[in-house]
Enzyme design. Structure first.
Site, short mmCIF file in Angstrom:
data_model
loop_
_atom_site.label_atom_id
_atom_site.label_comp_id
_atom_site.label_asym_id
_atom_site.label_seq_id
_atom_site.Cartn_x
_atom_site.Cartn_y
_atom_site.Cartn_z
CB SER A 7 -0.88 0.01 1.25
OG SER A 7 -1.33 1.33 1.50
CG ASP A 33 -5.15 2.06 1.27
OD1 ASP A 33 -6.06 1.22 1.39
OD2 ASP A 33 -3.97 1.83 1.57
CG MET A 135 -11.09 -3.32 6.55
SD MET A 135 -9.72 -2.90 5.45
CE MET A 135 -8.72 -1.81 6.48
CG PHE A 141 -5.39 7.07 10.14
CD1 PHE A 141 -4.93 8.29 9.66
CD2 PHE A 141 -6.65 7.01 10.72
CE1 PHE A 141 -5.71 9.44 9.76
CE2 PHE A 141 -7.45 8.15 10.83
CZ PHE A 141 -6.97 9.36 10.35
N GLY A 143 -0.14 2.15 9.66
CA GLY A 143 0.68 2.11 10.86
C GLY A 143 -0.04 1.71 12.14
CG ASP A 174 -5.75 -3.08 4.04
OD1 ASP A 174 -4.65 -2.72 4.48
OD2 ASP A 174 -6.49 -2.35 3.35
N GLY A 175 -4.09 -4.22 7.08
CA GLY A 175 -3.91 -3.48 8.32
C GLY A 175 -2.98 -4.18 9.27
N GLY A 176 -1.83 -3.56 9.54
CA GLY A 176 -0.90 -4.11 10.52
C GLY A 176 -0.17 -5.37 10.07
N GLY A 196 1.53 -1.84 4.19
CA GLY A 196 1.92 -0.46 3.94
C GLY A 196 3.22 -0.11 4.63
CB SER A 197 4.03 1.06 8.08
OG SER A 197 2.69 0.96 8.39
C1 DX5 Z 1 -5.96 1.39 6.16
C2 DX5 Z 1 -5.60 1.03 4.75
C3 DX5 Z 1 -4.42 0.16 4.63
C4 DX5 Z 1 -3.13 0.76 5.12
C5 DX5 Z 1 -2.30 -0.35 5.65
O1 DX5 Z 1 -7.22 1.96 6.19
O2 DX5 Z 1 -6.69 0.38 4.13
O3 DX5 Z 1 -4.27 -0.35 3.31
O4 DX5 Z 1 -2.38 1.41 4.13
O5 DX5 Z 1 -1.19 0.19 6.26
P1 DX5 Z 1 -0.35 -0.67 7.32
O6 DX5 Z 1 0.17 -1.84 6.60
O7 DX5 Z 1 0.69 0.29 7.76
O8 DX5 Z 1 -1.30 -1.05 8.42
ZN ZN Z 2 -6.31 -0.63 2.19
#
Ligand code: DX5
Ligand code: ZN
Length: 219
Positions: A7, A33, A135, A141, A143, A174-176, A196-197
């Protein structure tokens, strides 16, 4: 089959092309996103910005729409060339129509569920979709911390997919997602992972994608 989808939410927005070039050779899809500051308290890319990113990205784009009223505009991301378009069930009044409008452009169709939305609400749409996105954080967000208590929902989805839709529906989380959590999600049944992060904070984002893929494969 494992798919890794970095992401770009927390990548360097001023150098997106260069950020994307650091992961494209290693990644299956680029996760985009889209947030409208209504469905979630954050704003990211407009349709025009998304169109540009989609057209300039050398790998398929996986658009995750965190927007109110996806029934009005989800298909426009498919028209723009996204390989996959995912909208939130919580935001849609006419999911059946929206699924058909996205699919008409040849894109894969995904439905996303926020942490508080039970899996069974997606049942009427399973035969028409290509991906379920569970999710593992509250959308909005990057991170945030991975919600391990979502694994029961992932297991429930995996069971239903294997029983009735074997091979047809991808199961995305998706997420963390990181080297610490991806194996847990994979063991619960996810096959498609957004990160993402973990990817863009790594010194070598492309290498991190390889490491995540290897960690997800340990099952
Ligand atoms: C959050 C987004 C994710 C986000 C994931 O609402 O849908 O796609 O970018 O970021 P990380 O991997 O840092 O949780
Ligand atoms: Zn996402």
């Amino acid at each position: 089959m494992i798919r890794i989808c970095p992401s770009i939410l927390n990548a360097d927005r001023n150098n997106l092309a260069s950020e994307i070039s650091r992961i494209s050779a290693q990644s299956d899809l680029l996760h985009l996103d889209v947030m409208d500051n209504i469905f979630v308290p954050n704003q990211t890319f407009t349709l025009e910005e998304s169109r540009k990113i989609i057209s300039e990205t050398p790998i398929p784009v996986d658009a995750h729409l965190m927007i109110a009223d996806p029934d009005q505009s989800a298909h426009l991301y498919a028209e723009a060339g996204a390989a996959s378009v995912t909208f939130h069930l919580e935001a849609s009044i006419k999911p059946v129509e929206t699924i058909a409008k996205i699919a008409a452009y040849g894109a894969r169709v995904g439905i996303a569920l926020k942490p508080g939305t039970p899996f069974h609400l997606i049942a009427p749409f399973m035969s028409d979709i290509d991906m379920v996105l569970i999710m593992t954080v509250e959308p909005g967000f990057g991170g945030q911390s991975f919600m391990r208590n979502m694994m029961a929902k992932v297991e429930e989805a995996r069971k239903e997919i294997d029983t009735n839709y074997y091979g047809k529906i991808w199961l995305q989380v998706d997420g963390g997602i990181s080297l610490e959590t991806i194996q847990t999600a994979s063991a619960a049944g996810a096959d498609t992972f957004v990160a993402g992060s973990a990817v863009f904070k790594a010194d070598e984002p492309g290498e991190m994608v390889n490491l995540l893929r290897a960690a997800a494969a340990v099952n």
